[in-house]
Design an enzyme around this catalytic site. Structure first.
Site, PDB file in Angstrom:
ATOM      1  N   ASP A  20     -95.913  26.856 -82.919  1.00 31.77           N
ATOM      2  CA  ASP A  20     -94.948  26.158 -82.086  1.00 31.77           C
ATOM      3  C   ASP A  20     -95.467  26.096 -80.665  1.00 31.77           C
ATOM      4  O   ASP A  20     -96.278  26.925 -80.245  1.00 31.77           O
ATOM      5  CB  ASP A  20     -93.584  26.857 -82.113  1.00 31.77           C
ATOM      6  CG  ASP A  20     -92.434  25.905 -81.762  1.00 31.77           C
ATOM      7  OD1 ASP A  20     -92.678  24.693 -81.619  1.00 31.77           O
ATOM      8  OD2 ASP A  20     -91.287  26.374 -81.633  1.00 31.77           O
ATOM      9  N   GLY A  21     -94.992  25.078 -79.940  1.00 31.48           N
ATOM     10  CA  GLY A  21     -95.316  24.928 -78.537  1.00 31.48           C
ATOM     11  C   GLY A  21     -94.038  24.760 -77.744  1.00 31.48           C
ATOM     12  O   GLY A  21     -93.016  24.358 -78.290  1.00 31.48           O
ATOM     13  N   GLU A  72     -98.262  22.341 -78.740  1.00 33.05           N
ATOM     14  CA  GLU A  72     -98.119  22.309 -80.203  1.00 33.05           C
ATOM     15  C   GLU A  72     -99.501  22.298 -80.854  1.00 33.05           C
ATOM     16  O   GLU A  72     -99.747  22.995 -81.849  1.00 33.05           O
ATOM     17  CB  GLU A  72     -97.337  21.064 -80.642  1.00 33.05           C
ATOM     18  CG  GLU A  72     -95.872  21.040 -80.217  1.00 33.05           C
ATOM     19  CD  GLU A  72     -94.947  21.882 -81.079  1.00 33.05           C
ATOM     20  OE1 GLU A  72     -95.416  22.560 -82.014  1.00 33.05           O
ATOM     21  OE2 GLU A  72     -93.730  21.870 -80.812  1.00 33.05           O
ATOM     22  N   ASP A 112     -93.161  22.555 -86.541  1.00 39.48           N
ATOM     23  CA  ASP A 112     -91.992  21.691 -86.363  1.00 39.48           C
ATOM     24  C   ASP A 112     -92.364  20.452 -85.543  1.00 39.48           C
ATOM     25  O   ASP A 112     -91.500  19.698 -85.124  1.00 39.48           O
ATOM     26  CB  ASP A 112     -90.821  22.451 -85.739  1.00 39.48           C
ATOM     27  CG  ASP A 112     -91.118  22.960 -84.329  1.00 39.48           C
ATOM     28  OD1 ASP A 112     -92.160  22.582 -83.741  1.00 39.48           O
ATOM     29  OD2 ASP A 112     -90.308  23.742 -83.808  1.00 39.48           O
ATOM     30  N   HIS A 168     -85.761  25.341 -85.034  1.00 40.50           N
ATOM     31  CA  HIS A 168     -84.494  26.020 -84.744  1.00 40.50           C
ATOM     32  C   HIS A 168     -83.529  25.906 -85.927  1.00 40.50           C
ATOM     33  O   HIS A 168     -82.353  25.622 -85.767  1.00 40.50           O
ATOM     34  CB  HIS A 168     -83.840  25.422 -83.482  1.00 40.50           C
ATOM     35  CG  HIS A 168     -84.812  25.283 -82.356  1.00 40.50           C
ATOM     36  ND1 HIS A 168     -85.267  26.360 -81.628  1.00 40.50           N
ATOM     37  CD2 HIS A 168     -85.444  24.205 -81.847  1.00 40.50           C
ATOM     38  CE1 HIS A 168     -86.128  25.941 -80.714  1.00 40.50           C
ATOM     39  NE2 HIS A 168     -86.257  24.634 -80.823  1.00 40.50           N
ATOM     40  N   ASP A 204     -91.654  30.078 -82.046  1.00 43.36           N
ATOM     41  CA  ASP A 204     -90.899  29.478 -80.951  1.00 43.36           C
ATOM     42  C   ASP A 204     -90.611  30.502 -79.860  1.00 43.36           C
ATOM     43  O   ASP A 204     -90.772  30.211 -78.666  1.00 43.36           O
ATOM     44  CB  ASP A 204     -89.586  28.885 -81.484  1.00 43.36           C
ATOM     45  CG  ASP A 204     -88.690  28.373 -80.364  1.00 43.36           C
ATOM     46  OD1 ASP A 204     -89.100  27.417 -79.680  1.00 43.36           O
ATOM     47  OD2 ASP A 204     -87.605  28.931 -80.163  1.00 43.36           O
TER      48      ASP A 204
END
Length: 131
Positions: free
Chosen positions: A9-10, A47, A69, A110, A120
């Site tokens: 994740d970024g 990301e 994501d 999320h 995240d």
């Protein structure tokens, strides 16, 4: 059957702005957490960096599933989305997946995916300290 799963994740505070990336590598029940940040970047760059750093950290001979994501990363790698920006990172990513067994999975962010939530948290923490 993927021996290794890398959750990535970024995050970015402002776009562009201070950013962070997180990668959670799961293998044989073990978990390795990697993260980092940059003072001035974009969410897409973070990301991508998360995927690059995750791949760099695992054995090139292993089967890897990237769980992200980011539709930007996943669809560019699987559906041939046009690459208008971040050419330096796409080149790195291409080099890392060449001659490797890498598959891609998009997950809704999320949304309770444990690996994604952890990646995240790592990315968000890095983004808040990357100034």
């Amino acid at each position: 059957n993927n021996a290794i799963v890398i959750h990535t994740d970024g995050a970015c505070k402002g776009n562009p702005g201070p950013g962070g990336w997180g990668a959670v590598i799961e293998q044989n029940g073990d978990q390795l957490q990697l993260s980092g940040g940059e003072p001035q970047t974009t969410n897409n760059r973070m990301e991508m960096t998360a995927v690059i750093k995750g791949l760099e950290a695992v054995d090139p001979a292993a089967s890897v599933l990237i769980s992200s994501d980011s539709t930007y990363v996943v669809n560019t790698m699987t559906k041939g989305w046009k690459r208008k920006a971040n050419q330096d990172l796409w080149d790195q990513l291409d080099a890392l997946v060449r001659n490797r067994d890498v598959s891609w999975q998009w997950v809704r962010g999320h949304n309770g995916d444990r690996g994604n939530e952890l990646a995240d948290r790592l990315a968000t923490k890095e983004a808040s300290t990357a100034r």
